[in-house]
Design an enzyme around this catalytic site. Structure first.
Site, mmCIF file in Angstrom:
data_model
loop_
_atom_site.group_PDB
_atom_site.id
_atom_site.type_symbol
_atom_site.label_atom_id
_atom_site.label_comp_id
_atom_site.label_asym_id
_atom_site.label_seq_id
_atom_site.Cartn_x
_atom_site.Cartn_y
_atom_site.Cartn_z
ATOM 1 N N LYS A 1 -1.515 26.290 0.579
ATOM 2 C CA LYS A 1 -0.421 26.891 -0.222
ATOM 3 C C LYS A 1 -0.393 26.247 -1.601
ATOM 4 O O LYS A 1 -0.913 25.146 -1.805
ATOM 5 C CB LYS A 1 0.939 26.693 0.460
ATOM 6 N N PRO B 1 -8.922 20.196 -0.073
ATOM 7 C CA PRO B 1 -8.963 18.768 -0.382
ATOM 8 C C PRO B 1 -7.745 18.029 0.192
ATOM 9 O O PRO B 1 -6.684 18.624 0.388
ATOM 10 C CB PRO B 1 -8.985 18.717 -1.909
ATOM 11 N N ASP C 1 6.376 21.011 5.878
ATOM 12 C CA ASP C 1 5.651 22.202 5.408
ATOM 13 C C ASP C 1 5.087 23.044 6.549
ATOM 14 O O ASP C 1 4.583 24.151 6.318
ATOM 15 C CB ASP C 1 4.472 21.797 4.502
HETATM 16 P P1 ATP Z 1 1.472 18.407 1.133
HETATM 17 O O1 ATP Z 1 1.130 19.478 0.150
HETATM 18 O O2 ATP Z 1 2.122 18.965 2.393
HETATM 19 O O3 ATP Z 1 2.161 17.225 0.543
HETATM 20 P P2 ATP Z 1 -1.134 17.232 0.945
HETATM 21 O O4 ATP Z 1 -2.113 18.353 0.705
HETATM 22 O O5 ATP Z 1 -0.674 16.495 -0.260
HETATM 23 O O6 ATP Z 1 0.087 17.850 1.732
HETATM 24 P P3 ATP Z 1 -2.633 16.410 3.191
HETATM 25 O O7 ATP Z 1 -4.022 16.595 2.715
HETATM 26 O O8 ATP Z 1 -2.059 17.428 4.084
HETATM 27 O O9 ATP Z 1 -1.713 16.191 1.910
HETATM 28 O O10 ATP Z 1 -2.450 15.003 3.931
HETATM 29 C C1 ATP Z 1 -2.681 13.796 3.298
HETATM 30 C C2 ATP Z 1 -2.550 12.622 4.273
HETATM 31 O O11 ATP Z 1 -2.381 13.030 5.641
HETATM 32 C C3 ATP Z 1 -3.792 11.775 4.258
HETATM 33 O O12 ATP Z 1 -3.360 10.433 4.194
HETATM 34 C C4 ATP Z 1 -4.504 12.023 5.570
HETATM 35 O O13 ATP Z 1 -5.145 10.885 6.090
HETATM 36 C C5 ATP Z 1 -3.397 12.468 6.490
HETATM 37 N N1 ATP Z 1 -3.828 13.531 7.413
HETATM 38 C C6 ATP Z 1 -3.541 13.601 8.715
HETATM 39 N N2 ATP Z 1 -4.066 14.704 9.263
HETATM 40 C C7 ATP Z 1 -4.696 15.379 8.293
HETATM 41 C C8 ATP Z 1 -5.433 16.605 8.243
HETATM 42 N N3 ATP Z 1 -5.609 17.352 9.344
HETATM 43 N N4 ATP Z 1 -5.921 16.998 7.055
HETATM 44 C C9 ATP Z 1 -5.719 16.245 5.936
HETATM 45 N N5 ATP Z 1 -5.055 15.073 5.930
HETATM 46 C C10 ATP Z 1 -4.543 14.634 7.088
#
Ligand code: ATP
Length: 284
Positions: A11, A95, A137
């Site tokens: 998203k 990513p 989320d």
């Molecule tokens: P958001 O937009 O909801 O804040 P994000 O994209 O910033 O999410 P993610 O990539 O979902 O962040 O997650 C980041 C953290 O979550 C990392 O520290 C990672 O180790 C942990 N994590 C746990 N499970 C997952 C997964 N399936 N995919 C990615 N990161 C994961």
């Protein structure tokens, strides 16, 4: 059915306003969230042994209860006394720590997938309720829509908008840990978008108007943590993209345009650097 393969869609936030901190530590937010066509692939297979086994193509991601797919599978097993186990193969293309809800979307796919392969018959509302136990989320990622999202992420009001534009994502090598961006938030200094104005501009398909009303409360702190995010934003604006904003807590910046040639210019500009660059579209 013993196995299933699902897309876990990312998203972007077309606006993010942090209203305040609640007593339970969560923040009250108002966000415009839009599902896009960048996705991870999640394969789930039933196993006779009761264990949850996770494999992923990213060596640095945990494969134990620290991975959100593991937590989602454990939640389903515990809630519905599922005796069998699951083998989950997670191919990451979204990513990590990018503000694109990659982990949340993977967890949402596991809830949806286990509901199907174990014939649990759960409705979307119930899955969203379970999803909220994993992350704010996750309910939105189960819905896969375009919506105004309130509360901590559980009050979701979908709305329709035209989608005749292109989206470019650019992320620097460094990610932003979500907790860190929230902890550095300065309510006085950060932006507070009016989400109703954002919705209006989106529904009119008016990108010039959109660019004057979209903002993200977390940009200010994310820029302090990773100054490259601000640099990418300014470069995309100078190329001529109509609306440019950081998504979620960063570090991805998205840029919207109807002009295809701008995508090529931007790809050239960011080519050969350590950036993640991807052209995508919104999910209708
Ligand atoms: P958001 O937009 O909801 O804040 P994000 O994209 O910033 O999410 P993610 O990539 O979902 O962040 O997650 C980041 C953290 O979550 C990392 O520290 C990672 O180790 C942990 N994590 C746990 N499970 C997952 C997964 N399936 N995919 C990615 N990161 C994961």
């Amino acid at each position: 059915m013993d196995e299933i393969s699902l897309k876990a869609l990312a998203k972007i936030n077309l606006g993010l306003d942090v209203l305040g901190k609640r007593e339970d530590g969560y923040h009250d937010v108002r966000m415009i969230m839009q599902t896009i066509h960048l996705y991870d692939r999640v394969e789930i297979k039933k196993t006779r042994s009761p264990h949850i086994h996770v494999e992923t193509n990213l060596y640095y991601l945990p494969v134990n209860e620290d991975n959100l797919v593991y937590r989602a599978a454990k939640l389903m097993k515990d809630e519905f006394q599922i005796k069998e186990g699951v083998r989950i193969v997670l191919q990451k293309f979204i990513p990590v720590a990018a503000g694109l809800a990659g982990g949340s979307s993977d967890a949402a796919a596991v809830l949806v997938g286990m509901n199907r392969i174990f014939n649990l018959g759960l409705k979307q509302n119930k899955l969203m309720e379970l999803g909220l136990k994993i992350g704010a989320d996750v309910p939105f990622c189960i819905m896969e829509t375009c919506a105004l999202v309130k509360g901590i992420g559980e009050r979701i009001t979908p709305f329709a908008m035209p989608c005749d534009f292109h989206i470019l994502l650019v992320k620097p090598a460094m990610g932003v840990p979500t907790g860190k961006a929230f902890s550095m938030l300065d309510f006085e200094k950060c932006d507070h978008p009016d989400c109703n104005e954002v919705i209006h501009a989106l529904q009119q398909g008016d990108l010039a108007q959109l660019s004057s009303v979209i903002s993200n409360s977390l940009e200010y702190s994310a820029f302090q943590l990773v100054p490259e995010i601000a640099d990418i934003k300014h470069q995309l604006q100078s190329i001529g993209f109509e609306a440019v904003l950081m998504s979620g807590s960063g570090s991805t910046v998205f840029a919207i345009t109807r002009k295809k040639e701008l995508l090529r210019q931007a790809e050239k500009r960011f080519h050969n650097k350590t950036y993640f660059v991807c052209c995508t579209a919104i999910k209708q």
